[in-house]
Design an enzyme around this catalytic site. Sequence first.
Site, mmCIF file in Angstrom:
data_model
loop_
_atom_site.group_PDB
_atom_site.id
_atom_site.type_symbol
_atom_site.label_atom_id
_atom_site.label_comp_id
_atom_site.label_asym_id
_atom_site.label_seq_id
_atom_site.Cartn_x
_atom_site.Cartn_y
_atom_site.Cartn_z
ATOM 1 N N LYS A 62 0.830 -1.212 0.000
ATOM 2 C CA LYS A 62 0.000 0.000 0.000
ATOM 3 C C LYS A 62 0.867 1.266 0.000
ATOM 4 O O LYS A 62 0.646 2.172 -0.797
ATOM 5 C CB LYS A 62 -0.929 0.013 1.228
ATOM 6 C CG LYS A 62 -1.857 -1.201 1.317
ATOM 7 C CD LYS A 62 -2.845 -1.084 2.471
ATOM 8 C CE LYS A 62 -2.218 -1.134 3.855
ATOM 9 N NZ LYS A 62 -1.599 -2.448 4.207
ATOM 10 N N ARG A 113 -9.506 0.701 9.152
ATOM 11 C CA ARG A 113 -9.145 -0.680 9.463
ATOM 12 C C ARG A 113 -10.219 -1.375 10.295
ATOM 13 O O ARG A 113 -10.035 -2.534 10.664
ATOM 14 C CB ARG A 113 -7.842 -0.706 10.250
ATOM 15 C CG ARG A 113 -6.582 -0.950 9.393
ATOM 16 C CD ARG A 113 -5.420 -0.910 10.349
ATOM 17 N NE ARG A 113 -4.235 -1.593 9.967
ATOM 18 C CZ ARG A 113 -3.151 -0.996 9.464
ATOM 19 N NH1 ARG A 113 -3.160 0.271 9.163
ATOM 20 N NH2 ARG A 113 -2.054 -1.696 9.274
ATOM 21 N N ARG A 162 11.621 -6.206 4.710
ATOM 22 C CA ARG A 162 11.530 -4.769 4.992
ATOM 23 C C ARG A 162 12.066 -4.462 6.389
ATOM 24 O O ARG A 162 12.714 -3.446 6.605
ATOM 25 C CB ARG A 162 10.061 -4.313 4.874
ATOM 26 C CG ARG A 162 9.857 -2.831 5.105
ATOM 27 C CD ARG A 162 8.441 -2.392 4.799
ATOM 28 N NE ARG A 162 7.496 -2.742 5.860
ATOM 29 C CZ ARG A 162 6.184 -2.522 5.806
ATOM 30 N NH1 ARG A 162 5.651 -1.993 4.722
ATOM 31 N NH2 ARG A 162 5.402 -2.849 6.802
ATOM 32 N N ARG A 174 11.660 -1.169 11.696
ATOM 33 C CA ARG A 174 10.344 -1.369 12.333
ATOM 34 C C ARG A 174 10.331 -2.688 13.088
ATOM 35 O O ARG A 174 10.434 -3.757 12.483
ATOM 36 C CB ARG A 174 9.245 -1.368 11.263
ATOM 37 C CG ARG A 174 8.851 0.006 10.812
ATOM 38 C CD ARG A 174 7.728 -0.033 9.803
ATOM 39 N NE ARG A 174 6.510 -0.656 10.316
ATOM 40 C CZ ARG A 174 5.363 -0.676 9.651
ATOM 41 N NH1 ARG A 174 5.293 -0.120 8.460
ATOM 42 N NH2 ARG A 174 4.305 -1.252 10.172
ATOM 43 N N ARG A 199 -0.646 -9.152 13.500
ATOM 44 C CA ARG A 199 -1.199 -8.094 12.632
ATOM 45 C C ARG A 199 -2.166 -8.714 11.616
ATOM 46 O O ARG A 199 -3.208 -8.141 11.311
ATOM 47 C CB ARG A 199 -0.064 -7.338 11.927
ATOM 48 C CG ARG A 199 0.655 -6.383 12.880
ATOM 49 C CD ARG A 199 2.052 -6.070 12.439
ATOM 50 N NE ARG A 199 2.114 -5.192 11.285
ATOM 51 C CZ ARG A 199 3.222 -5.028 10.539
ATOM 52 N NH1 ARG A 199 4.327 -5.693 10.828
ATOM 53 N NH2 ARG A 199 3.203 -4.212 9.514
HETATM 54 P P1 AMP Z 1 0.926 0.222 9.050
HETATM 55 O O1 AMP Z 1 2.071 1.149 8.866
HETATM 56 O O2 AMP Z 1 -0.289 0.619 8.248
HETATM 57 O O3 AMP Z 1 1.295 -1.219 8.843
HETATM 58 O O4 AMP Z 1 0.462 0.351 10.574
HETATM 59 C C1 AMP Z 1 1.336 0.026 11.618
HETATM 60 C C2 AMP Z 1 0.565 -0.058 12.924
HETATM 61 O O5 AMP Z 1 -0.028 1.224 13.211
HETATM 62 C C3 AMP Z 1 -0.581 -1.044 12.953
HETATM 63 O O6 AMP Z 1 -0.145 -2.356 13.243
HETATM 64 C C4 AMP Z 1 -1.442 -0.451 14.068
HETATM 65 O O7 AMP Z 1 -0.876 -0.720 15.339
HETATM 66 C C5 AMP Z 1 -1.295 1.042 13.818
HETATM 67 N N1 AMP Z 1 -2.327 1.544 12.896
HETATM 68 C C6 AMP Z 1 -2.129 2.083 11.654
HETATM 69 N N2 AMP Z 1 -3.297 2.428 11.094
HETATM 70 C C7 AMP Z 1 -4.264 2.103 11.989
HETATM 71 C C8 AMP Z 1 -5.683 2.188 11.981
HETATM 72 N N3 AMP Z 1 -6.362 2.685 10.918
HETATM 73 N N4 AMP Z 1 -6.349 1.757 13.076
HETATM 74 C C9 AMP Z 1 -5.700 1.265 14.133
HETATM 75 N N5 AMP Z 1 -4.375 1.116 14.207
HETATM 76 C C10 AMP Z 1 -3.647 1.539 13.140
#
Ligand code: AMP
Length: 190
Positions: A14, A89, A128, A134, A146
């Site tokens: 994404k 989400r 990654r 991360r 996740r």
């Molecule tokens: P991402 O970078 O999109 O993989 O997000 C990393 C982490 O941020 C996720 O595992 C969640 O802990 C948090 N996070 C990101 N977006 C959301 C969302 N829309 N709702 C809840 N937690 C989020």
Amino acid sequence: MINLILFGKPGAGKGTQAAFLKEKYRLVHISTGDLFRYNIQNGTDLGNLAKSYMDNGDLVPDQVTIDMLEAEVDRNPDAKGFIFDGFPRTESQAETLDRFLATKGMDITATVALEADDDLLISRLLERGKSSGRTDDQDEVKIRNRFEEYNQKTAVLKTFYQAQNKFHSVNGIGTIEEITSRLTQLIDRL
Ligand code: AMP
């Protein structure tokens, strides 16, 4: 105006694809994951709150995430449109987003899902994690959690957007260029 949701499991690509699409279509890219990481780096209250959830691979509570997202949209009043990456989400986030956009005379144009199988996603994330720093990408237990969060809370959004005739799937396996081209072909037809 065109407002896209990039949908898909962690590692689906994404963020990578959003970087191309925002240039091509002149959209503002909002990644809630990036916003949380920015807040963590800067030691804000929001970052401190989000950190424990993110470290475990759990979703951050809805209201915190929604407030942050709405503030970011409001910071860009002149945007020609948005790419939402990693948001919504949960069903509650999706419903709130629809209502919030409606107050501004806006709506979601399309939700585009990048599809790939779990084994490929896990290997992408572990790869990654070697360079991104991360911690949630470096541990297979966290990665699987996740995915579990995705299956339990996020996957239902497919039905949510299908009901609005806004859901599209794209094959997320291939080179970055191949996937960008699949996405732009789809977006150009919207
Ligand atoms: P991402 O970078 O999109 O993989 O997000 C990393 C982490 O941020 C996720 O595992 C969640 O802990 C948090 N996070 C990101 N977006 C959301 C969302 N829309 N709702 C809840 N937690 C989020």
